[in-house]
Design a protein around this motif. Structure first.
Motif, PDB file in Angstrom:
ATOM      1  N   SER A   5      -3.648 -11.411   0.852  1.00 53.97           N
ATOM      2  CA  SER A   5      -3.526 -10.444  -0.327  1.00 53.97           C
ATOM      3  C   SER A   5      -4.164  -9.253  -0.157  1.00 53.97           C
ATOM      4  O   SER A   5      -5.255  -9.052  -0.025  1.00 53.97           O
ATOM      5  N   VAL A   6      -3.187  -8.192  -0.090  1.00 54.23           N
ATOM      6  CA  VAL A   6      -3.728  -6.823   0.335  1.00 54.23           C
ATOM      7  C   VAL A   6      -4.128  -6.211  -0.600  1.00 54.23           C
ATOM      8  O   VAL A   6      -3.776  -6.451  -1.926  1.00 54.23           O
ATOM      9  N   GLN A   7      -5.037  -5.215  -0.454  1.00 56.15           N
ATOM     10  CA  GLN A   7      -5.366  -4.085  -1.478  1.00 56.15           C
ATOM     11  C   GLN A   7      -5.011  -2.840  -1.203  1.00 56.15           C
ATOM     12  O   GLN A   7      -4.790  -2.671  -0.161  1.00 56.15           O
ATOM     13  N   VAL A   8      -5.141  -1.917  -2.225  1.00 55.01           N
ATOM     14  CA  VAL A   8      -4.696  -0.450  -1.923  1.00 55.01           C
ATOM     15  C   VAL A   8      -5.660   0.322  -0.643  1.00 55.01           C
ATOM     16  O   VAL A   8      -5.319   0.933   0.023  1.00 55.01           O
ATOM     17  N   SER A   9      -6.893  -0.406  -0.920  1.00 60.66           N
ATOM     18  CA  SER A   9      -7.809   0.046  -0.094  1.00 60.66           C
ATOM     19  C   SER A   9      -7.748  -0.520   1.622  1.00 60.66           C
ATOM     20  O   SER A   9      -8.588  -0.015   2.510  1.00 60.66           O
TER      21      SER A   9
ATOM     22  N   VAL B  65      -0.331   0.338   1.118  1.00 57.97           N
ATOM     23  CA  VAL B  65      -0.414  -0.650  -0.033  1.00 57.97           C
ATOM     24  C   VAL B  65      -0.207   0.185  -1.332  1.00 57.97           C
ATOM     25  O   VAL B  65      -1.102   0.726  -1.639  1.00 57.97           O
ATOM     26  N   LYS B  66       0.801  -0.296  -2.256  1.00 57.58           N
ATOM     27  CA  LYS B  66       0.936   0.489  -3.331  1.00 57.58           C
ATOM     28  C   LYS B  66       0.415  -0.370  -4.785  1.00 57.58           C
ATOM     29  O   LYS B  66       0.456  -1.753  -4.619  1.00 57.58           O
ATOM     30  N   PRO B  67       0.002   0.197  -5.691  1.00 54.27           N
ATOM     31  CA  PRO B  67      -0.593  -0.574  -6.763  1.00 54.27           C
ATOM     32  C   PRO B  67       0.592  -1.213  -7.544  1.00 54.27           C
ATOM     33  O   PRO B  67       1.594  -0.831  -7.868  1.00 54.27           O
TER      34      PRO B  67
END
Lengths: 113, 112
Positions: free
Chosen positions: B79-83, B110-112
């Motif tokens: 599960s990727v995050q914007v960071s 990674v886009k919100p």
């Protein structure tokens, strides 16, 4: 307590000038490296030193000269800078070569005008 | 000589998506394998590593398993995050060389 440090972080200079980039590591490692990262992010080894002795000298113009005054320092001197030298230069260190992890400095962004 | 080939980017994902970045290597002997991450404007940071076949490296939710049979070391995160937006480099180091061999890097956004 930075492990591998480089100065300066940014370097903007005119073509034909001579400049130096300094690198220091406080990890007690015996091997240090210089890499060049081009605008497409590709990383290429330039030099490797082990205990102040040159191990690798890739096909780099002889305008580039590394100097290692002691195990903890590996400086890079560049003569007669050219436009194509613009890149990010990374210093790294490891304990021995071979399969060991390399630890990188923050990079020096060189722009030749 | 030894070399690394990694998936070309750029890769753009939505937050919480699953990430895979493929990496395969060519080496004689038994290299150590690494993933490094480069955040914008920064240097390379070691993300994870594995030193022998079937070892799994993991850090910050990222994982990669050293597969000798397929000469691969694919990077995954559930599960990727914007960071996590950064450039990811696969690399190998072996006794055949005195330098680390890097792949071309894969830019992840990674886009919100």
């Amino acid at each position: 307590d930075t492990a591998v440090s480089q100065t300066p972080k940014y370097l903007v200079t005119q073509m034909g000038n001579d400049k130096s980039i300094k690198c220091e590591q406080n990890l007690g490692h015996d091997t240090m490296y210089w890499y060049k990262q081009d605008s497409k992010k590709f990383l290429k080894i330039m030099f490797s030193y082990n205990n102040k002795e040159l191990i690798i000298n890739e096909t780099v113009p002889n305008r580039f000269s590394p100097k290692s005054p002691d195990k903890a320092h590996l400086n890079l001197h560049i003569n007669s800078l050219e436009l194509g030298d613009s890149a990010v230069y990374f210093c790294a260190s490891s304990q021995g070569g071979g399969r060991e992890t390399q630890y990188f400095g923050p990079g020096t962004r060189l722009l030749v005008l | 000589g030894d070399s690394v080939t990694q998936m070309e980017g750029p890769v753009t994902l939505s937050e919480e998506a699953f990430l895979t970045i493929n990496c395969t290597y060519t080496a004689t002997g038994y290299p150590s394998l690494f993933w490094y991450v480069q955040y914008p404007g920064e240097g390379l940071q070691l993300l994870l590593k594995a030193t022998k076949a079937d070892d799994k490296g993991s850090n910050k939710g990222f994982e990669a398993t050293y597969r000798k049979e397929t000469t691969s070391f694919h990077l995954e995160k559930g599960s990727v995050q914007v960071s996590d937006s950064a450039v990811y480099f696969c690399a190998l180091a072996s006794y055949n060389n005195n330098d680390m061999r890097f792949g071309a890097g894969t830019r992840l956004t990674v886009k919100p």
